[in-house]
Write an enzyme that holds these catalytic residues in place. Sequence first.
Site, PDB file in Angstrom:
ATOM      1  N   ILE A   1      -0.751   5.766  -4.401  1.00 61.63           N
ATOM      2  CA  ILE A   1       0.679   6.242  -4.316  1.00 61.63           C
ATOM      3  C   ILE A   1       1.240   6.074  -6.383  1.00 61.63           C
ATOM      4  O   ILE A   1       1.484   6.929  -6.990  1.00 61.63           O
ATOM      5  CB  ILE A   1       1.855   4.441  -4.248  1.00 61.63           C
ATOM      6  CG1 ILE A   1       1.449   4.728  -2.637  1.00 61.63           C
ATOM      7  CG2 ILE A   1       3.042   4.928  -4.269  1.00 61.63           C
ATOM      8  CD1 ILE A   1       2.166   3.887  -1.888  1.00 61.63           C
ATOM      9  N   GLN A   2       0.478   5.241  -6.751  1.00 65.59           N
ATOM     10  CA  GLN A   2       0.287   5.955  -8.119  1.00 65.59           C
ATOM     11  C   GLN A   2      -0.125   6.272  -8.771  1.00 65.59           C
ATOM     12  O   GLN A   2       0.510   6.713  -9.586  1.00 65.59           O
ATOM     13  CB  GLN A   2      -0.304   4.175  -8.904  1.00 65.59           C
ATOM     14  CG  GLN A   2       0.654   3.768 -10.537  1.00 65.59           C
ATOM     15  CD  GLN A   2       1.550   3.435 -10.597  1.00 65.59           C
ATOM     16  OE1 GLN A   2       2.423   4.241 -11.569  1.00 65.59           O
ATOM     17  NE2 GLN A   2       2.009   2.623 -10.034  1.00 65.59           N
TER      18      GLN A   2
ATOM     19  N   ASP B   1      -8.052  -2.779  -7.162  1.00 65.74           N
ATOM     20  CA  ASP B   1      -9.311  -4.267  -8.481  1.00 65.74           C
ATOM     21  C   ASP B   1     -10.088  -4.210  -7.974  1.00 65.74           C
ATOM     22  O   ASP B   1     -10.990  -4.295  -8.951  1.00 65.74           O
ATOM     23  CB  ASP B   1      -8.293  -4.934  -8.406  1.00 65.74           C
ATOM     24  CG  ASP B   1      -7.222  -4.706  -9.301  1.00 65.74           C
ATOM     25  OD1 ASP B   1      -6.556  -4.098 -10.139  1.00 65.74           O
ATOM     26  OD2 ASP B   1      -6.361  -5.736  -8.895  1.00 65.74           O
TER      27      ASP B   1
ATOM     28  N   HIS C   1      -3.391  -1.978 -15.340  1.00 58.67           N
ATOM     29  CA  HIS C   1      -3.869  -3.421 -14.718  1.00 58.67           C
ATOM     30  C   HIS C   1      -4.687  -4.063 -15.546  1.00 58.67           C
ATOM     31  O   HIS C   1      -5.861  -3.512 -15.115  1.00 58.67           O
ATOM     32  CB  HIS C   1      -3.705  -3.421 -13.297  1.00 58.67           C
ATOM     33  CG  HIS C   1      -3.508  -5.124 -12.885  1.00 58.67           C
ATOM     34  ND1 HIS C   1      -3.272  -6.227 -13.148  1.00 58.67           N
ATOM     35  CD2 HIS C   1      -4.526  -6.122 -11.564  1.00 58.67           C
ATOM     36  CE1 HIS C   1      -3.323  -7.104 -13.173  1.00 58.67           C
ATOM     37  NE2 HIS C   1      -4.419  -7.296 -12.242  1.00 58.67           N
TER      38      HIS C   1
ATOM     39  N   SER D   1      29.159 -17.173  -1.719  1.00 60.91           N
ATOM     40  CA  SER D   1      30.483 -17.511  -1.800  1.00 60.91           C
ATOM     41  C   SER D   1      30.085 -18.763  -2.409  1.00 60.91           C
ATOM     42  O   SER D   1      28.907 -18.996  -3.137  1.00 60.91           O
ATOM     43  CB  SER D   1      30.341 -18.589   0.023  1.00 60.91           C
ATOM     44  OG  SER D   1      29.796 -18.923   0.333  1.00 60.91           O
TER      45      SER D   1
END
EC number: 1.1.1.86
Length: 330
Positions: free
Chosen positions: A27-28, A83, A108, A252
């Site tokens: 994907i990357q 990795d 990375h 809330s």
Amino acid sequence: MVKVYYDKDADLEILKNKKIAIIGYGIQGRAQALNLRDSGMNVVISELEGTPNHEQAVKDGFKPVDVKEAAKNADIIQILTQDHVQADVYKSSIKKNLKEGKALVFSHGFNIHFKQIVPPKDVDVFMIAPKGPGSLVRRMYEEQKGVPCLLAVFQDHTGKAKQLGLAYAKAIGGTRAGVIETTFKEETETDLFGEQAVLCGGATELVKAGFDTLVAAGYQPEIAYFECLHELKLITDLIYEVGMQGMRSKVSDTAEYGDYTRGKRVISERVRKEMQKILKEIQSGKFAREWIRENKKGRPNFNEFRKKEAEHPIEKVGKVLREMMPWMKK
């Protein structure tokens, strides 16, 4: 003060006569390769023949080659495999094909920081790490926008590693959003810590603990699922978009008061001390050694963890409930 770089700080001309190899078309890898090509760069892809990623690369108009050929012919080699396989790929197919002045690129820092890959001194080594998944990196580029990136220089043999990194970031769209300077050490250690203590390990254990607590108290699993898992996306989306205090302004007052008064009882000082221990394990290399050892042994613990977690009741009830949600179906 953090240094941020933008389009004006990067010059694509430094990449014009260079061939860029993308090792791994996941994907990357796909996103970076397509963005680089659309920016006018000369891109070559390496992916295993017979795999879905290889087929996708061919559909996208590339002619994938093996790693050795890609590394031999490229000036800039971006390693985007997972990795745990990067070191083997480097040692078997890239190392012998490095020549003085070439550049190794990572998204990375794990393998460089923990010395699983030890590059020769006569090459540049830098990191461009988009802070988003590949699908977002591609979509933002196509929309003339960008995903912020991290830039780190580990080795600057040519004296141009930083300029190369900024140009690479510009070519994938990163400088449109901003590129923050860091180090391999900082990126690696903070990334691992975030995954383990907050984003993956921390979040999933918190969700399961809440689910288990409600079910054990006699509440229906379906209701527990909605309250502890399903609605988490509503909160994280708000935090992502407007920050924590912005989120609190949109829920809330009851929820906000419960946040202030009960949150610290769940994430107590004991939990914070445990986070410090986890960080120290990352900084010392203990986790890296453990993960490398696990892969060398064939992942026995990893596979057992994966099997056990898939059998948790929250997964079974969630599978049924998600069938009631047509917006989740492709």
